[in-house]
Design an enzyme around this catalytic site. Structure first.
Site, PDB file in Angstrom:
ATOM      1  N   GLU A   1      34.439 -66.863  12.788  1.00  0.00           N
ATOM      2  CA  GLU A   1      33.938 -67.377  11.498  1.00  0.00           C
ATOM      3  C   GLU A   1      33.740 -68.886  11.626  1.00  0.00           C
ATOM      4  OE1 GLU A   1      32.956 -66.502   8.259  1.00  0.00           O
ATOM      5  OE2 GLU A   1      33.007 -68.664   7.878  1.00  0.00           O
TER       6      GLU A   1
ATOM      7  N   CYS B   1      15.830 -65.306 -16.754  1.00  0.00           N
ATOM      8  CA  CYS B   1      16.777 -65.784 -15.741  1.00  0.00           C
ATOM      9  C   CYS B   1      16.517 -65.148 -14.387  1.00  0.00           C
ATOM     10  CB  CYS B   1      18.214 -65.652 -16.215  1.00  0.00           C
ATOM     11  SG  CYS B   1      19.149 -64.324 -15.519  1.00  0.00           S
TER      12      CYS B   1
ATOM     13  N   CYS C   1      23.080 -57.881   3.741  1.00  0.00           N
ATOM     14  CA  CYS C   1      22.664 -57.980   2.337  1.00  0.00           C
ATOM     15  C   CYS C   1      21.173 -58.302   2.257  1.00  0.00           C
ATOM     16  CB  CYS C   1      23.491 -59.029   1.602  1.00  0.00           C
ATOM     17  SG  CYS C   1      23.375 -60.654   2.349  1.00  0.00           S
TER      18      CYS C   1
ATOM     19  N   GLN D   1      33.168 -61.328  -0.916  1.00  0.00           N
ATOM     20  CA  GLN D   1      32.162 -60.446  -1.520  1.00  0.00           C
ATOM     21  C   GLN D   1      32.238 -60.556  -3.039  1.00  0.00           C
ATOM     22  OE1 GLN D   1      30.008 -58.779   0.274  1.00  0.00           O
ATOM     23  NE2 GLN D   1      30.916 -58.723   2.311  1.00  0.00           N
TER      24      GLN D   1
ATOM     25  N   ASP E   1      28.255 -59.137  10.182  1.00  0.00           N
ATOM     26  CA  ASP E   1      27.999 -59.209   8.734  1.00  0.00           C
ATOM     27  C   ASP E   1      27.471 -60.606   8.409  1.00  0.00           C
ATOM     28  OD1 ASP E   1      27.974 -58.970   5.995  1.00  0.00           O
ATOM     29  OD2 ASP E   1      30.147 -58.931   5.758  1.00  0.00           O
TER      30      ASP E   1
ATOM     31  N   CYS F   1      20.100 -56.827 -21.645  1.00  0.00           N
ATOM     32  CA  CYS F   1      20.237 -58.269 -21.873  1.00  0.00           C
ATOM     33  C   CYS F   1      18.859 -58.853 -22.189  1.00  0.00           C
ATOM     34  CB  CYS F   1      20.810 -58.889 -20.608  1.00  0.00           C
ATOM     35  SG  CYS F   1      20.783 -60.665 -20.546  1.00  0.00           S
TER      36      CYS F   1
ATOM     37  N   TYR G   1      31.168 -63.155  11.948  1.00  0.00           N
ATOM     38  CA  TYR G   1      30.851 -63.571  10.575  1.00  0.00           C
ATOM     39  C   TYR G   1      31.926 -62.981   9.653  1.00  0.00           C
ATOM     40  CZ  TYR G   1      26.131 -64.091  12.625  1.00  0.00           C
ATOM     41  OH  TYR G   1      25.055 -64.389  13.411  1.00  0.00           O
TER      42      TYR G   1
HETATM   43  N1  SAH Z   1      32.466 -60.283   6.618  1.00  0.00           N
HETATM   44  C1  SAH Z   1      32.880 -61.184   5.576  1.00  0.00           C
HETATM   45  C2  SAH Z   1      31.947 -62.360   5.355  1.00  0.00           C
HETATM   46  C3  SAH Z   1      30.473 -62.085   5.294  1.00  0.00           C
HETATM   47  S1  SAH Z   1      29.465 -63.421   4.709  1.00  0.00           S
HETATM   48  C4  SAH Z   1      33.129 -60.407   4.300  1.00  0.00           C
HETATM   49  O1  SAH Z   1      32.791 -59.233   4.198  1.00  0.00           O
HETATM   50  O2  SAH Z   1      33.667 -60.983   3.362  1.00  0.00           O
HETATM   51  C5  SAH Z   1      28.983 -64.222   6.154  1.00  0.00           C
HETATM   52  C6  SAH Z   1      30.029 -65.159   6.732  1.00  0.00           C
HETATM   53  O3  SAH Z   1      29.477 -65.729   7.931  1.00  0.00           O
HETATM   54  C7  SAH Z   1      30.419 -66.345   5.851  1.00  0.00           C
HETATM   55  O4  SAH Z   1      31.818 -66.395   5.785  1.00  0.00           O
HETATM   56  C8  SAH Z   1      29.864 -67.565   6.593  1.00  0.00           C
HETATM   57  O5  SAH Z   1      30.690 -68.699   6.454  1.00  0.00           O
HETATM   58  C9  SAH Z   1      29.861 -67.094   8.028  1.00  0.00           C
HETATM   59  N2  SAH Z   1      28.886 -67.703   8.948  1.00  0.00           N
HETATM   60  C10 SAH Z   1      27.656 -68.197   8.678  1.00  0.00           C
HETATM   61  N3  SAH Z   1      27.028 -68.564   9.807  1.00  0.00           N
HETATM   62  C11 SAH Z   1      27.880 -68.286  10.834  1.00  0.00           C
HETATM   63  C12 SAH Z   1      27.788 -68.426  12.252  1.00  0.00           C
HETATM   64  N4  SAH Z   1      26.707 -68.922  12.831  1.00  0.00           N
HETATM   65  N5  SAH Z   1      28.840 -68.015  13.000  1.00  0.00           N
HETATM   66  C13 SAH Z   1      29.959 -67.491  12.410  1.00  0.00           C
HETATM   67  N6  SAH Z   1      30.102 -67.347  11.073  1.00  0.00           N
HETATM   68  C14 SAH Z   1      29.065 -67.730  10.294  1.00  0.00           C
END
Ligand code: SAH
Length: 467
Positions: free
Chosen positions: A348, A88, A425, A298, A398, A82, A327
């Protein structure tokens, strides 16, 4: 890095270059070499290359340089697919072939865990990275910003480190559904909805690889009115626009708008959905997931499915498993593991994502789950208190890029589960949090996974067992 800002400490004369051999990579995939006791960072330089470097900035003992000439080229150097790669900034590794991109990511995680996380013999624990067969067109979501040039609106990414919109658009990372929707949208606004040109600050598009349908949220410039309500005229124009767009784009499933809150990733505090449909459905393995526009999902469904299979393989057989998925988003990980567990508890913070998780349990006939809405650091103690100590406890974390709150890590240590699976990540915050956990936990394995090909970002799944 701006040369002007750092001029006082700049110890090189104008246009004076020096030569160096690239010996490794920074956490953002920049090439690293040394010059006169200084560390030198060179974007787009590859390991093993001998480069004539033009220094452009200096801070303490770090020099930032540009490639003036490649004297010896790496066999992994390749022409970026690209032309936008240097402006970017989203695809920082396109100058490297895919093999070298994977090497760079493995080095990034190894450095972070060794240097920031102070983990010993980590090299032996890092498994070969899980790659993609076709490392393009994988992103199911994009935030595109608008710009007006010669009376034409165009949508693109923000230039790296600026607020300027790159006015050509990257199409390599996205599937055809997203690229087509963007084209139709621009055309329609520029031909028939000129009034929207000025008030549109950007769009957020997500697409389901399973349904081949998309959601489109328009980001509308913060209106003058303090009530954060749109003028009736603007709202009517948006409704008319939606009607017209449907006639050209039958993959459009969800449509809405939100007042732009100025965030790079819009938070949707004022989201209004105008379509009858409110959720996309994605399928990974044998699990269906409903996703609201406000919920995290994701960005790479193909790699996410591999990640879920890998996490499944980390769980022991023939044990009564109790899983806490902190999370949890819409329940992506925990739902995939539910059939192997006695119970799964989801924690969450986003209410819409918790609603999605509850619905996702129903549509997949998962009856052994509990969903909790709130901060993981506040709720973890209460949730884990319900768990019988005799069962095999697994805690999955996560978190977002900033990692976990120490309060949560301490509560996990107090609870003392048999196994912790940390999905991350961001290698830097992962390293920091592992340093907190590993006095009590044995670090079994690190599995890097290429969730974001062409960029320097890397996902990692770390499995730990109680010492
Ligand atoms: N495990 C999921 C989401 C990971 S992303 C997956 O694989 O799709 C991280 C997530 O944590 C998001 O949904 C975000 O809204 C949530 N989050 C952020 N801070 C948080 C907190 N303090 N307590 C609980 N959830 C939280």
């Amino acid at each position: 890095m701006n040369k002007k800002n750092l001029k006082t400490s700049f110890s090189f004369s104008e246009n004076n270059t020096f030569t160096g051999e690239i010996s490794g990579y920074t956490h953002q995939g920049l090439g690293v070499t040394r010059y006169q006791n200084k560390v030198v960072f060179v974007p787009y330089a590859l390991k093993g290359e001998i480069i004539e470097i033009l220094p452009i900035a200096e801070k303490k003992n770090i020099v930032y340089g540009q490639i003036a000439k490649i004297c010896k080229q790496s066999p992994h150097r390749t022409t970026p697919a690209c032309d936008l790669t240097k402006t970017c900034g989203g695809c920082a590794l396109q100058h490297a072939d895919y093999t070298e991109q994977l090497n760079i990511k493995t080095e990034i995680i190894q450095n972070a865990l060794e240097r920031l996380g102070k983990q010993k013999n980590i090299q032996d624990k890092i498994k070969p990275i899980i790659s993609m067969t076709e490392p393009y067109h994988y992103r199911n979501k994009g935030v595109f910003r608008s710009t007006l040039k010669n009376g034409k609106l165009s949508l693109g990414f923000l230039e790296e480190n600026t607020h300027k919109v790159v006015d050509h658009r990257c199409t390599l990372l996205f599937p055809a559904e997203i690229n087509n929707l963007l084209n139709n949208l621009e055309k329609l606004i520029n031909q028939q909805f000129i009034s929207l040109q000025k008030c549109l600050s950007g769009v957020v598009i997500r697409t389901s690889f399973y349904e081949k349908k998309s959601s489109l949220i328009l980001l509308i410039n913060n209106p003058k009115s303090k009530t954060k309500k749109l003028a009736v005229k603007t709202e009517n124009a948006i409704k008319e626009f939606y009607k017209s767009l449907q006639t050209t784009t039958n993959s459009l499933k969800i449509f809405g708008y939100s007042i732009d809150n100025g965030e790079v990733n819009p938070l949707y505090t004022n989201l209004k959905i105008l379509s009858r449909e409110q959720v996309l459905t994605e399928q990974l393995g044998n699990i269906k997931y409903e996703i609201s526009p406000e919920s995290f999902f994701q960005v790479n469904p193909i790699q996410t499915e591999k990640m879920l299979n890998y996490i499944k393989s980390l769980l022991p057989e023939n044990k009564i498993l109790r899983i806490i998925d902190a999370y949890s988003g819409i329940g992506t990980i925990g739902l995939a593991l539910a059939e192997k567990a006695k119970t799964v508890d989801f924690i969450e913070i986003i209410p819409k994502a918790v609603k999605n998780t509850e619905k996702n349990c129903q549509i997949n006939q998962i009856k052994n789950a509990n969903c909790y809405c709130g901060k993981a650091e506040n709720l973890f103690k209460t949730v884990s208190n319900n768990h019988a100590q005799t069962d095999h406890q697994v805690v999955i974390i996560d978190p977002p890029r900033k990692g976990c709150q120490p309060q949560l890590l301490q509560s996990i240590l107090d609870f003392s589960p048999e196994q912790i699976i940390y999905v991350s990540c961001n290698p830097a915050t992962l390293a920091r949090d592992l340093a907190y956990l590993t006095p009590n936990y044995y670090l079994e394995s690190v599995q890097p996974l290429d969730m974001f090909p062409q960029s320097y970002h890397v996902e990692n799944i770390v499995s730990m067992s109680k010492k």
